[in-house]
Structure formats: C-alpha cells, structure tokens
Write a protein that holds these residues in place. Structure first.
Motif, PDB file in Angstrom:
ATOM      1  N   UNK B  23       0.844  -1.201   0.000  1.00 38.50           N
ATOM      2  CA  UNK B  23       0.000   0.000   0.000  1.00 38.50           C
ATOM      3  C   UNK B  23       0.874   1.243   0.000  1.00 38.50           C
ATOM      4  N   UNK B  24       0.261   2.409  -0.236  1.00 41.68           N
ATOM      5  CA  UNK B  24       1.045   3.635  -0.211  1.00 41.68           C
ATOM      6  C   UNK B  24       1.540   3.864   1.216  1.00 41.68           C
ATOM      7  N   UNK B  25       2.694   4.499   1.321  1.00 42.80           N
ATOM      8  CA  UNK B  25       3.323   4.694   2.623  1.00 42.80           C
ATOM      9  C   UNK B  25       3.937   6.081   2.688  1.00 42.80           C
ATOM     10  N   UNK B  26       4.053   6.600   3.924  1.00 46.79           N
ATOM     11  CA  UNK B  26       4.730   7.880   4.080  1.00 46.79           C
ATOM     12  C   UNK B  26       6.183   7.620   4.470  1.00 46.79           C
ATOM     13  N   UNK B  27       6.973   8.672   4.454  1.00 47.19           N
ATOM     14  CA  UNK B  27       8.415   8.535   4.621  1.00 47.19           C
ATOM     15  C   UNK B  27       8.792   7.823   5.920  1.00 47.19           C
ATOM     16  N   UNK B  28       8.112   8.207   7.013  1.00 51.06           N
ATOM     17  CA  UNK B  28       8.506   7.588   8.275  1.00 51.06           C
ATOM     18  C   UNK B  28       8.136   6.118   8.383  1.00 51.06           C
ATOM     19  N   UNK B  29       7.062   5.716   7.680  1.00 51.03           N
ATOM     20  CA  UNK B  29       6.779   4.276   7.572  1.00 51.03           C
ATOM     21  C   UNK B  29       8.004   3.565   7.024  1.00 51.03           C
ATOM     22  N   UNK B  30       8.573   4.148   5.983  1.00 50.83           N
ATOM     23  CA  UNK B  30       9.719   3.516   5.324  1.00 50.83           C
ATOM     24  C   UNK B  30      10.971   3.590   6.176  1.00 50.83           C
ATOM     25  N   UNK B  31      11.101   4.648   6.956  1.00 51.33           N
ATOM     26  CA  UNK B  31      12.230   4.726   7.887  1.00 51.33           C
ATOM     27  C   UNK B  31      12.155   3.554   8.853  1.00 51.33           C
ATOM     28  N   UNK B  32      10.936   3.307   9.375  1.00 48.07           N
ATOM     29  CA  UNK B  32      10.734   2.175  10.281  1.00 48.07           C
ATOM     30  C   UNK B  32      11.106   0.857   9.618  1.00 48.07           C
ATOM     31  N   UNK B  33      10.628   0.678   8.415  1.00 49.13           N
ATOM     32  CA  UNK B  33      10.840  -0.590   7.718  1.00 49.13           C
ATOM     33  C   UNK B  33      12.310  -0.810   7.368  1.00 49.13           C
ATOM     34  N   UNK B  34      12.966   0.237   6.900  1.00 51.92           N
ATOM     35  CA  UNK B  34      14.316   0.077   6.364  1.00 51.92           C
ATOM     36  C   UNK B  34      15.404   0.161   7.427  1.00 51.92           C
ATOM     37  N   UNK B  35      15.135   0.940   8.475  1.00 48.51           N
ATOM     38  CA  UNK B  35      16.178   1.113   9.479  1.00 48.51           C
ATOM     39  C   UNK B  35      17.337   1.964   9.009  1.00 48.51           C
ATOM     40  N   UNK B  36      17.092   2.876   8.081  1.00 48.14           N
ATOM     41  CA  UNK B  36      18.109   3.866   7.740  1.00 48.14           C
ATOM     42  C   UNK B  36      17.533   5.242   8.059  1.00 48.14           C
TER      43      UNK B  36
END
Lengths: 98, 98
Positions: B23-36
């Motif tokens: 699904x669409x995600x915001x930047x901090x969602x991706x920060x959580x997922x990626x750990x960078x």
DNA sequence: TTGACATATAATCAAATAATTATATGATAA
DNA sequence: TTATCATATAATTATTTGATTATATGTCAA
C-alpha cells in the motif's frame, strides 16, 4: 536478489545478457558488440559469473560464455523485456571465435 | 531501461518498492521498515521518483508515496518475484501517518 | 505566532564502480 | 619452442553511490 538486479543495472552488462540470450559468445564477440575494451568486458563477465548469471566453457583458445538462468525466473523474466540483440549477434564477424 | 533496473539493484530501494506494493506509505513508515535515516529514505525516494517508479501525494503534513508501474511491465514483473512485505507493512505502528 | 512534527535539501565522506592501460597467463600453430 | 592470438588480472583513476549529520522548508495545532 538486489545483487542480481544490480547486474542488470549497468548498460553494458544488460547488453551482454541480452546478447547471450541469442547464443553463447566469446569475449571478443562481446568486445565487438559493446565497444568497450577487452579487459572491460572480462571484468563484467567476472561479475556476472560471480552473480551466477553466466558460466564459461573453454573451447580451444576461446572462452565461451552462456546464460545460467534455469533457477533465476526473475532475471529470465527481466530479460524478456530487454531489446533483442539478434541482429547484432548475427552480424558478428564470422572470422572471430570459430 | 538499465537505469530502472539500477533502482532495483539497491537493497533499500527494492524493499521500498516491495513495501509500496502492499500500500502507499509515508516517509517515516519507510524509515521504520528500512532502518536507515530519514534523509537516506528521502534520497532513495527522490531517485525512484526521478526514474518514474513512484509518485508522491501530500496529505496534510504527510507525504505518501505510491508505485506508478502501469507503463513499466518489466519492473512490475520483477517485483512479482520480490519477497512480500505484507507482514512488515501491517505491523507498522498505527500512530504514524494517520 | 510559536512549537512540534514530517519531509527535503545541503554538505560531507567512505566505499564501490566502471573504465583504462599495462602485463600476465594460457592455448595453438608454425 | 617461439610467435601469435584470446583472455585474465593488476594497477590506476575519475566518477558515482549510499550513508550520515546539520539545516531548511512546510504543515498543523495550541
């Protein structure tokens, strides 16, 4: 997996793979096709081999490279979309690698 | 075309794309997922946008990113083979981006 | 309008990359 | 066995890349 996609992320390597889809080729065939130096081609082939995408077979003084994609459906699928190198491979100088 | 595969050739970006498939995600969602770091994520998103693979929509103070692959069957095909991020996306903290 | 939060951009840096030239190795043919 | 051809490796270099920290921008809520 991203390591294998990285192999497709370089124009020269993508062209190598698309060319090997037509038939196995030796290093100088690829030098002709790519227009980069022979060591440059060898370096790319080394990476492709390390990534498990190609294998080499020596035949006399020539080393032939071919695809090993049986167990890599994602790369196989990706190459389906790459522009065909049929023409360029057929137009290779016949006096090379025979 | 190799420019687009180059996008898949980085682990973080491949994970971003696989995540946006859920699904669409915001930047901090991706920060959580990626750990960078957040700027790290933003940089990758900028490249993905430049390559035409994602688009952004601002919703209030959040910017949501989503895939734009309608006209990129090769990338679509490639992502079919990427490991699913369903789990990780579902387990995102709900208090983010709502 | 000020503070908090979300995101983007700038500056920086170490590491990786793709290319080159020079040289080594390996195979064949004279 | 020596010269030639095909390929590989080493050394070098310029460029790109992916990450970080610091800072700017943008939005909202009190």
């Amino acid at each position: 997996m991203s390591e294998q996609y990285k192999m497709l992320g370089d124009k020269s390597r993508l062209t190598i793979l698309a060319s090997l889809k037509v038939r196995e080729l030796c290093v100088y065939d690829l030098v002709d096709i790519l227009g980069i130096s022979q060591p440059g081609v060898s370096q790319h082939l080394r990476k492709l081999k390390a990534a498990g995408l190609v294998t080499e077979t020596r035949k006399g003084q020539w080393v032939y490279y071919s695809l090993t994609l049986e167990d890599k459906p994602h790369i196989k699928a990706a190459l389906e979309f790459a522009p065909s190198m049929q023409q360029q491979v057929e137009q290779l100088k016949n006096d090379c690698c025979q």
